[in-house]
Design a protein around this motif. Structure first.
Motif, mmCIF file in Angstrom:
data_model
loop_
_atom_site.group_PDB
_atom_site.id
_atom_site.type_symbol
_atom_site.label_atom_id
_atom_site.label_comp_id
_atom_site.label_asym_id
_atom_site.label_seq_id
_atom_site.Cartn_x
_atom_site.Cartn_y
_atom_site.Cartn_z
ATOM 1 N N TYR A 84 14.041 0.710 -39.035
ATOM 2 C CA TYR A 84 14.344 0.314 -36.967
ATOM 3 C C TYR A 84 15.611 -1.077 -37.724
ATOM 4 N N CYS A 109 14.060 -7.224 -46.143
ATOM 5 C CA CYS A 109 13.258 -7.618 -46.798
ATOM 6 C C CYS A 109 13.448 -9.173 -47.293
ATOM 7 N N ILE A 143 5.119 -3.951 -28.335
ATOM 8 C CA ILE A 143 4.009 -4.572 -28.446
ATOM 9 C C ILE A 143 4.188 -4.985 -29.772
ATOM 10 N N GLY A 144 3.586 -6.225 -30.059
ATOM 11 C CA GLY A 144 3.223 -6.735 -31.997
ATOM 12 C C GLY A 144 4.285 -7.822 -31.842
ATOM 13 N N THR A 158 7.550 -7.222 -39.094
ATOM 14 C CA THR A 158 8.531 -6.044 -38.752
ATOM 15 C C THR A 158 8.752 -6.009 -37.134
ATOM 16 N N ARG A 182 0.189 -12.972 -42.663
ATOM 17 C CA ARG A 182 1.083 -12.887 -43.733
ATOM 18 C C ARG A 182 2.492 -13.612 -43.350
HETATM 19 P P1 NAP Z 1 0.907 -6.523 -38.360
HETATM 20 O O1 NAP Z 1 1.653 -7.505 -39.277
HETATM 21 O O2 NAP Z 1 0.376 -5.602 -38.866
HETATM 22 O O3 NAP Z 1 1.609 -6.478 -37.060
HETATM 23 C C1 NAP Z 1 0.857 -5.549 -36.159
HETATM 24 C C2 NAP Z 1 0.883 -6.501 -34.279
HETATM 25 O O4 NAP Z 1 0.823 -5.639 -33.680
HETATM 26 C C3 NAP Z 1 0.793 -7.308 -34.469
HETATM 27 O O5 NAP Z 1 1.139 -9.020 -33.799
HETATM 28 C C4 NAP Z 1 -1.003 -7.381 -33.801
HETATM 29 O O6 NAP Z 1 -1.126 -8.708 -32.760
HETATM 30 C C5 NAP Z 1 -0.092 -6.383 -33.012
HETATM 31 N N1 NAP Z 1 -0.738 -5.787 -32.733
HETATM 32 C C6 NAP Z 1 -1.812 -4.858 -32.950
HETATM 33 N N2 NAP Z 1 -2.832 -3.376 -32.094
HETATM 34 C C7 NAP Z 1 -2.699 -3.896 -31.181
HETATM 35 C C8 NAP Z 1 -2.469 -4.168 -29.260
HETATM 36 N N3 NAP Z 1 -3.694 -2.814 -29.510
HETATM 37 N N4 NAP Z 1 -2.763 -5.194 -28.324
HETATM 38 C C9 NAP Z 1 -1.482 -5.149 -28.996
HETATM 39 N N5 NAP Z 1 -1.153 -6.340 -29.996
HETATM 40 C C10 NAP Z 1 -1.456 -4.883 -31.047
HETATM 41 O O7 NAP Z 1 2.336 -4.905 -38.982
HETATM 42 P P2 NAP Z 1 4.140 -5.288 -39.879
HETATM 43 O O8 NAP Z 1 4.570 -6.192 -39.153
HETATM 44 O O9 NAP Z 1 4.236 -3.688 -39.295
HETATM 45 O O10 NAP Z 1 3.642 -5.614 -40.666
HETATM 46 C C11 NAP Z 1 2.561 -4.927 -41.726
HETATM 47 C C12 NAP Z 1 3.559 -5.666 -42.699
HETATM 48 O O11 NAP Z 1 4.628 -4.685 -43.519
HETATM 49 C C13 NAP Z 1 3.759 -7.074 -42.675
HETATM 50 O O12 NAP Z 1 2.478 -8.153 -43.685
HETATM 51 C C14 NAP Z 1 4.288 -6.730 -44.193
HETATM 52 O O13 NAP Z 1 3.495 -6.943 -45.711
HETATM 53 C C15 NAP Z 1 5.516 -5.616 -44.045
HETATM 54 N N6 NAP Z 1 6.919 -5.867 -44.060
HETATM 55 C C16 NAP Z 1 7.479 -6.398 -44.451
HETATM 56 C C17 NAP Z 1 8.599 -6.635 -44.794
HETATM 57 C C18 NAP Z 1 8.973 -7.413 -45.540
HETATM 58 O O14 NAP Z 1 9.892 -7.820 -45.191
HETATM 59 N N7 NAP Z 1 9.034 -7.577 -47.151
HETATM 60 C C19 NAP Z 1 8.942 -6.583 -43.285
HETATM 61 C C20 NAP Z 1 8.423 -6.164 -42.585
HETATM 62 C C21 NAP Z 1 6.960 -5.679 -42.493
HETATM 63 P P3 NAP Z 1 -2.601 -8.715 -33.713
HETATM 64 O O15 NAP Z 1 -2.118 -10.429 -34.654
HETATM 65 O O16 NAP Z 1 -3.102 -9.828 -32.597
HETATM 66 O O17 NAP Z 1 -3.022 -7.976 -34.898
#
Ligand code: NAP
Length: 502
Positions: free
Chosen positions: A55, A60, A180-181, A185, A293
């Motif tokens: 994306y 990182c 959404i979210g 990421t 996180r």
């Molecule tokens: P995430 O942290 O799980 O975030 C998901 C987002 O979607 C949250 O804001 C969540 O809201 C929202 N969401 C989910 N279902 C929804 C719904 N039905 N309606 C409205 N909002 C909804 O996912 P992510 O951002 O992809 O990150 C996941 C993990 O990947 C990170 O915590 C990290 O460990 C890793 N990551 C690492 C890096 C890096 O640079 N190292 C970069 C990107 C990702 P709620 O908070 O209300 O649940």
């Protein structure tokens, strides 16, 4: 004359997944003189998460000089926080350099793995069957995109995709884009969307704490000096590792001073970055820093204040052909809808049909997704789950974790080579005791701070490591053989190694 190492028996090993952990495991096995290795990779390239996530803005948020294998520093990083394509290139390069790539069978997903008599039989999507003494499951954690359970999601007529499946054929220029979210990421994607799109509607369910660590572009002269003197790079790796270990990593496990510092820095970042009190209130979380996180990001707050960015905090009611309807009844018309809604972190190797001695993984994990020391699932001998539940993923760099787990696994394999056993299995009592030990430490951590996050399992328990990084490294330094049963082929009863304990 044979050397001692050539005389010892050599195991065959199947590694599932050619991402960061699969590459690492292969390198280390080869260095032990083990070469009967088959790596099964479902996609066309190595790289795992960095191959999948393309994306805009992918990077990182761990400093690049720390986010490398300890044995393979990289003088070429362009920034403090490396971009996704550079990280992908790093893994491809290392994989080629250490002879891993030729061992990978690409586009070949594992469909089933069955255990019997100290051997694993693995079948693949290409109809092939492989057998081996050990299986290493290096399938990663965050690789099953989670789609939100929102009414009408399938009715949207514009382009719609998950961040982990970015559709690069969709031109975003001037478009009305919704996302959404607001997780890690989204915080990386939104600033890029704001630069490109006509308007960006950010649907936020829960605000996030954001820590700003300035990015830094590394000059050509810095890179040249690192090429000449790789020991300086190792020093960077060491210093970043120590910095994270003594600050962030301690803040999440209940160390008062480190948590106060993280809390202060996140609040100050919000206060200084967002002047409008109404917007600031919408962006202020109501849970403790670190419960979700912590997002490390220096661009999201600026982006969300641009005239074409709109933060929407009304809950989503439904999705229609033209866009997203919020609970206030408003239709937010969109051309493109991006789902930055995270992953299913507890799926691990599933939907693979994994069968141990007496059960399959769906039954074994029916009540709880769990593993002794994150690696061993009782009833699944000679099977190593890498980065399994309760790996310290919320505390540290995932590469460092894989390196520690890999050493642990190699020590187990070394015992097999010494003919101490043919099969090794964790005792169910050892898993229970391990879970109790984890539970005892969890109440002090920030993860029980009253927020929803992907860290929590179906029971609401954080699948995290509640003690210090050093403690984990120490406990992982040697397999405690009292926690295992072992067998040699032909033996009817398993052997309790050591005195056994519960
Ligand atoms: P995430 O942290 O799980 O975030 C998901 C987002 O979607 C949250 O804001 C969540 O809201 C929202 N969401 C989910 N279902 C929804 C719904 N039905 N309606 C409205 N909002 C909804 O996912 P992510 O951002 O992809 O990150 C996941 C993990 O990947 C990170 O915590 C990290 O460990 C890793 N990551 C690492 C890096 C890096 O640079 N190292 C970069 C990107 C990702 P709620 O908070 O209300 O649940």
């Amino acid at each position: 004359m044979h050397s001692k190492s050539e005389e010892r028996r050599k195991p065959s090993v199947i590694i599932i997944g050619a991402g960061m952990t699969g590459i690492l495991m292969t390198i280390k096995l080869k260095q032990m003189g083990i070469d009967e290795i088959t790596i099964l990779e479902k996609k066309e390239k190595v790289g795992g998460t960095w191959r999948e996530n393309t994306y805009p803005g992918v990077a990182c948020d761990i400093p690049a000089h720390m986010y490398t294998y300890s044995f393979e520093p990289n003088p070429e990083w362009s920034h403090r926080f490396a971009h996704g394509d550079e990280i992908q290139a790093y893994f491809e390069r290392v994989s080629a350099k250490y002879g891993v790539t030729p061992l990978v069978r690409f586009n070949e997903a594992v469909t089933s793995a069955r255990y019997a008599d100290a051997r694993w039989t693995v079948k693949t999507s290409k109809g092939n069957t492989f057998t081996a003494d050990f299986v290493v499951c290096a399938t990663g954690i965050l690789h099953h995109p989670a789609r939100p359970d929102i009414a009408g999601l399938g009715d949207f007529k514009g382009a719609m995709f998950h961040t982990a499946e970015w559709d690069h054929s969709v031109d975003l220029k001037g478009k009305r884009v919704g996302i959404i979210g607001t997780g890690s990421t989204a915080a990386q994607v939104i600033p890029e969307l704001v630069k490109l799109a006509g308007s960006v509607s950010v649907f936020q369910r829960t605000p996030q704490w954001i820590l700003k660590i300035p990015d830094h572009h590394y000059s050509e002269s810095s890179k040249a000096s690192w090429r000449k003197n790789p020991r300086r790079l190792s020093l960077y790796h060491y210093l970043y590792t120590k910095a994270v270990e003594h600050t962030f990593s301690k803040a999440v496990i209940g160390k008062w001073l480190q948590h106060r510092l993280a809390d202060y820095l996140c609040r100050r970042n919000l206060r200084k970055s967002v002047k409008d009190p109404v917007l600031r209130a919408k962006l202020t979380p109501n849970y403790r820093v670190g419960c979700k996180r912590i997002i490390v990001n220096g661009t999201f707050y600026d982006a969300i204040q641009k005239p074409n960015a709109h933060l929407i905090t009304d809950r989503i009611k439904q999705i229609e052909a033209k866009g997203v309807v919020t609970e206030d009844g408003k239709l937010h018309e969109l051309d493109v809808l991006v789902l930055s809604t995270g992953f299913h972190p507890f799926n691990f190797m599933r939907p693979m049909d994994l069968r141990g001695e007496q059960s399959d993984i769906e039954h074994t994990w029916q009540k709880k997704v769990q593993a002794y020391r994150s690696i061993f699932i009782p009833g699944y001998p000679n099977f190593f789950l890498m980065l399994g539940p309760n790996t310290p993923i919320g505390n540290f760099s995932v590469i460092a974790m894989s390196e520690v787990q890999t050493q642990y696994v190699l020590k187990v394999i070394e015992k097999w080579r010494n003919e101490e056993f043919d099969a090794i299995d964790a005792r169910p009592e050892a898993l229970r005791a391990y879970n109790e030990y984890l539970k005892a430490g969890m109440s002090k951590t920030v993860w029980v701070g009253g927020c929803q996050s992907w860290y929590l399992d179906a029971d609401g328990d954080p699948a995290m490591w509640p003690y210090s990084w050093q403690q984990w490294v120490k406990e992982m330094s040697e397999p405690d053989m009292r926690d295992f049963t072992t067998r040699t082929v032909g033996q009817t009863e398993p052997v309790l190694t050591g005195s056994g304990r519960s």
